[in-house]
Design a protein around this motif. Sequence first.
Motif, PDB file in Angstrom:
ATOM      1  N   GLY A 283       0.763  -1.244   0.000  1.00 59.97           N
ATOM      2  CA  GLY A 283       0.000   0.000   0.000  1.00 59.97           C
ATOM      3  C   GLY A 283       0.791   1.288   0.000  1.00 59.97           C
ATOM      4  N   PHE A 284       2.126   1.246  -0.124  1.00 60.69           N
ATOM      5  CA  PHE A 284       2.889   2.495  -0.221  1.00 60.69           C
ATOM      6  C   PHE A 284       2.510   3.218  -1.518  1.00 60.69           C
ATOM      7  N   LEU A 285       2.354   4.532  -1.450  1.00 51.62           N
ATOM      8  CA  LEU A 285       2.057   5.303  -2.648  1.00 51.62           C
ATOM      9  C   LEU A 285       3.244   5.339  -3.598  1.00 51.62           C
ATOM     10  N   MET A 286       4.452   5.324  -3.019  1.00 56.87           N
ATOM     11  CA  MET A 286       5.662   5.438  -3.817  1.00 56.87           C
ATOM     12  C   MET A 286       6.745   4.566  -3.203  1.00 56.87           C
ATOM     13  N   VAL A 287       7.492   3.873  -4.049  1.00 55.51           N
ATOM     14  CA  VAL A 287       8.606   3.033  -3.586  1.00 55.51           C
ATOM     15  C   VAL A 287       9.783   3.234  -4.531  1.00 55.51           C
ATOM     16  N   SER A 288      10.956   3.446  -3.961  1.00 50.27           N
ATOM     17  CA  SER A 288      12.187   3.482  -4.747  1.00 50.27           C
ATOM     18  C   SER A 288      13.149   2.494  -4.122  1.00 50.27           C
ATOM     19  N   ALA A 289      13.485   1.441  -4.855  1.00 54.59           N
ATOM     20  CA  ALA A 289      14.350   0.388  -4.318  1.00 54.59           C
ATOM     21  C   ALA A 289      15.353  -0.031  -5.386  1.00 54.59           C
ATOM     22  N   SER A 290      16.621   0.230  -5.114  1.00 55.59           N
ATOM     23  CA  SER A 290      17.698  -0.165  -6.021  1.00 55.59           C
ATOM     24  C   SER A 290      19.006  -0.075  -5.247  1.00 55.59           C
ATOM     25  N   PRO A 291      20.086  -0.680  -5.755  1.00 50.49           N
ATOM     26  CA  PRO A 291      21.346  -0.617  -5.019  1.00 50.49           C
ATOM     27  C   PRO A 291      21.803   0.803  -4.690  1.00 50.49           C
ATOM     28  N   LEU A 292      21.600   1.747  -5.612  1.00 52.46           N
ATOM     29  CA  LEU A 292      22.091   3.111  -5.407  1.00 52.46           C
ATOM     30  C   LEU A 292      21.031   4.076  -4.886  1.00 52.46           C
ATOM     31  N   THR A 293      19.859   3.583  -4.562  1.00 55.68           N
ATOM     32  CA  THR A 293      18.825   4.450  -4.002  1.00 55.68           C
ATOM     33  C   THR A 293      19.291   5.037  -2.678  1.00 55.68           C
ATOM     34  N   ARG A 294      19.097   6.343  -2.545  1.00 51.74           N
ATOM     35  CA  ARG A 294      19.332   7.066  -1.297  1.00 51.74           C
ATOM     36  C   ARG A 294      18.116   7.948  -1.043  1.00 51.74           C
ATOM     37  N   SER A 295      17.989   8.492   0.165  1.00 48.50           N
ATOM     38  CA  SER A 295      16.794   9.239   0.537  1.00 48.50           C
ATOM     39  C   SER A 295      16.456  10.363  -0.430  1.00 48.50           C
ATOM     40  N   SER A 296      17.477  11.063  -0.911  1.00 51.94           N
ATOM     41  CA  SER A 296      17.209  12.221  -1.763  1.00 51.94           C
ATOM     42  C   SER A 296      17.501  11.957  -3.238  1.00 51.94           C
ATOM     43  N   TYR A 297      17.781  10.715  -3.583  1.00 52.81           N
ATOM     44  CA  TYR A 297      18.089  10.372  -4.967  1.00 52.81           C
ATOM     45  C   TYR A 297      16.826  10.499  -5.816  1.00 52.81           C
ATOM     46  N   HIS A 298      16.888  11.324  -6.869  1.00 55.33           N
ATOM     47  CA  HIS A 298      15.731  11.565  -7.740  1.00 55.33           C
ATOM     48  C   HIS A 298      14.525  12.089  -6.950  1.00 55.33           C
ATOM     49  N   ALA A 299      14.796  12.826  -5.877  1.00 47.63           N
ATOM     50  CA  ALA A 299      13.715  13.246  -4.973  1.00 47.63           C
ATOM     51  C   ALA A 299      12.677  14.108  -5.673  1.00 47.63           C
ATOM     52  N   GLY A 300      13.117  15.007  -6.563  1.00 48.00           N
ATOM     53  CA  GLY A 300      12.177  15.875  -7.256  1.00 48.00           C
ATOM     54  C   GLY A 300      11.235  15.101  -8.156  1.00 48.00           C
ATOM     55  N   GLU A 301      11.812  14.214  -8.995  1.00 46.29           N
ATOM     56  CA  GLU A 301      10.979  13.404  -9.881  1.00 46.29           C
ATOM     57  C   GLU A 301      10.053  12.496  -9.083  1.00 46.29           C
ATOM     58  N   ASP A 302      10.595  11.924  -8.002  1.00 51.85           N
ATOM     59  CA  ASP A 302       9.771  11.026  -7.187  1.00 51.85           C
ATOM     60  C   ASP A 302       8.650  11.771  -6.474  1.00 51.85           C
ATOM     61  N   PHE A 303       8.876  13.045  -6.102  1.00 52.81           N
ATOM     62  CA  PHE A 303       7.812  13.814  -5.471  1.00 52.81           C
ATOM     63  C   PHE A 303       6.652  14.019  -6.434  1.00 52.81           C
ATOM     64  N   GLN A 304       6.961  14.280  -7.687  1.00 51.54           N
ATOM     65  CA  GLN A 304       5.882  14.433  -8.677  1.00 51.54           C
ATOM     66  C   GLN A 304       5.094  13.137  -8.813  1.00 51.54           C
ATOM     67  N   LYS A 305       5.794  12.003  -8.828  1.00 51.24           N
ATOM     68  CA  LYS A 305       5.116  10.704  -8.908  1.00 51.24           C
ATOM     69  C   LYS A 305       4.278  10.445  -7.661  1.00 51.24           C
ATOM     70  N   LEU A 306       4.814  10.849  -6.506  1.00 54.57           N
ATOM     71  CA  LEU A 306       4.108  10.663  -5.240  1.00 54.57           C
ATOM     72  C   LEU A 306       2.806  11.444  -5.236  1.00 54.57           C
ATOM     73  N   ARG A 307       2.875  12.688  -5.672  1.00 56.53           N
ATOM     74  CA  ARG A 307       1.678  13.523  -5.711  1.00 56.53           C
ATOM     75  C   ARG A 307       0.652  12.961  -6.697  1.00 56.53           C
ATOM     76  N   ALA A 308       1.127  12.493  -7.843  1.00 58.05           N
ATOM     77  CA  ALA A 308       0.227  11.906  -8.838  1.00 58.05           C
ATOM     78  C   ALA A 308      -0.417  10.623  -8.302  1.00 58.05           C
ATOM     79  N   ALA A 309       0.356   9.833  -7.546  1.00 55.65           N
ATOM     80  CA  ALA A 309      -0.185   8.582  -6.988  1.00 55.65           C
ATOM     81  C   ALA A 309      -1.287   8.878  -5.986  1.00 55.65           C
ATOM     82  N   ARG A 310      -1.132   9.943  -5.187  1.00 53.87           N
ATOM     83  CA  ARG A 310      -2.194  10.281  -4.233  1.00 53.87           C
ATOM     84  C   ARG A 310      -3.457  10.727  -4.989  1.00 53.87           C
ATOM     85  N   LEU A 311      -3.291  11.530  -6.024  1.00 55.88           N
ATOM     86  CA  LEU A 311      -4.456  11.968  -6.781  1.00 55.88           C
ATOM     87  C   LEU A 311      -5.185  10.777  -7.387  1.00 55.88           C
TER      88      LEU A 311
END
Length: 315
Positions: A283-311
């Motif tokens: 049930g997570f709205l957004m998930v980023s999982a990969s070897p090089l994933t970090r908290s702020s990695y692609h944060a801007g793009e992921d925020f747009q996806k997160l907002r779209a997922a909630r809508l």
Amino acid sequence: MVTIIDGKPKYRHPEKRNRPDTPVLRKPDWIRVKAPTSRGFAETQEIVNSKGLVTVCQEAGCPNIGECWTKKHATMMILGEVCTRACSFCNVSTGKPSPVDPSEPERVAEAVREMGLEHVVITSVDRDDLEDGGAMHFVSVIEEIRKASPGTTIEILTPDFLRKDGWENRVIDARPDVFNHNLETVPRLYLSIRPGARYYHSIRLLERVKLRDPNQFTKSGLMVGLGETKEEVMQVMDDMRSAGIDFLTIGQYLQPTRKHAAVERFVHPEEFAAYEEIARAKGFLMVSASPLTRSSYHAGEDFQKLRAARLAANG
């Protein structure tokens, strides 16, 4: 790491200096990155240096610094560069911090404006020495960014505000767009990996954000490769969902030095893909999982996806 100052050695991690060396595993091909050389990287470095700012990208030795700084995406680290805690996974300096710099919020805001950031991530060291744990400094940074760059969305990655008597509420009430606090690892490993923190306190902090402001996005991250089991990771996912956390990041732990916690194993990209599938099913709205994933990695793009997922979830 040792620096010689006035003829005397200054250790980046004095509390780790006498620990026995831990083994270092050879990195697999999927974890290797190229050294940064781009013009965009140099421009970002110049802005950061000219404002006298600290970034977690540099302090934590993030492997994605070349890619992110090329795009002028830098994660600002406020409240100084010395942490009051000594987590065994972290490369940020440990010791007695300097007094809080009241000019820092304005300088951070100026850098955000100059970089033209649409989305910015603000994190900090732990400041157990401060009555509020640095909460009001976070509030000041959020307010200054909103004045200097009103269109920028703001993501904060905070300490746990352990034993700070509700000061975190002031940060929540400043209404950042994303409130992130990393759990880092599974409960069984806290004593060795994150000894100054408490797992259930961190869960409750994120739950409190949702209770106080249901519209605020919450986010948390895990490192894998420290000896955790798949079942333990799945239990943490369940705990996160019980606290209403929207966004989960999972990345490979990388050992900063031989004095830090050892990498038990390098998790294969296929396992990260499986974790992502499981997390989305939970049930997570957004998930980023990969070897090089970090908290702020692609944060801007992921925020747009997160907002779209909630809508989309709200119809």
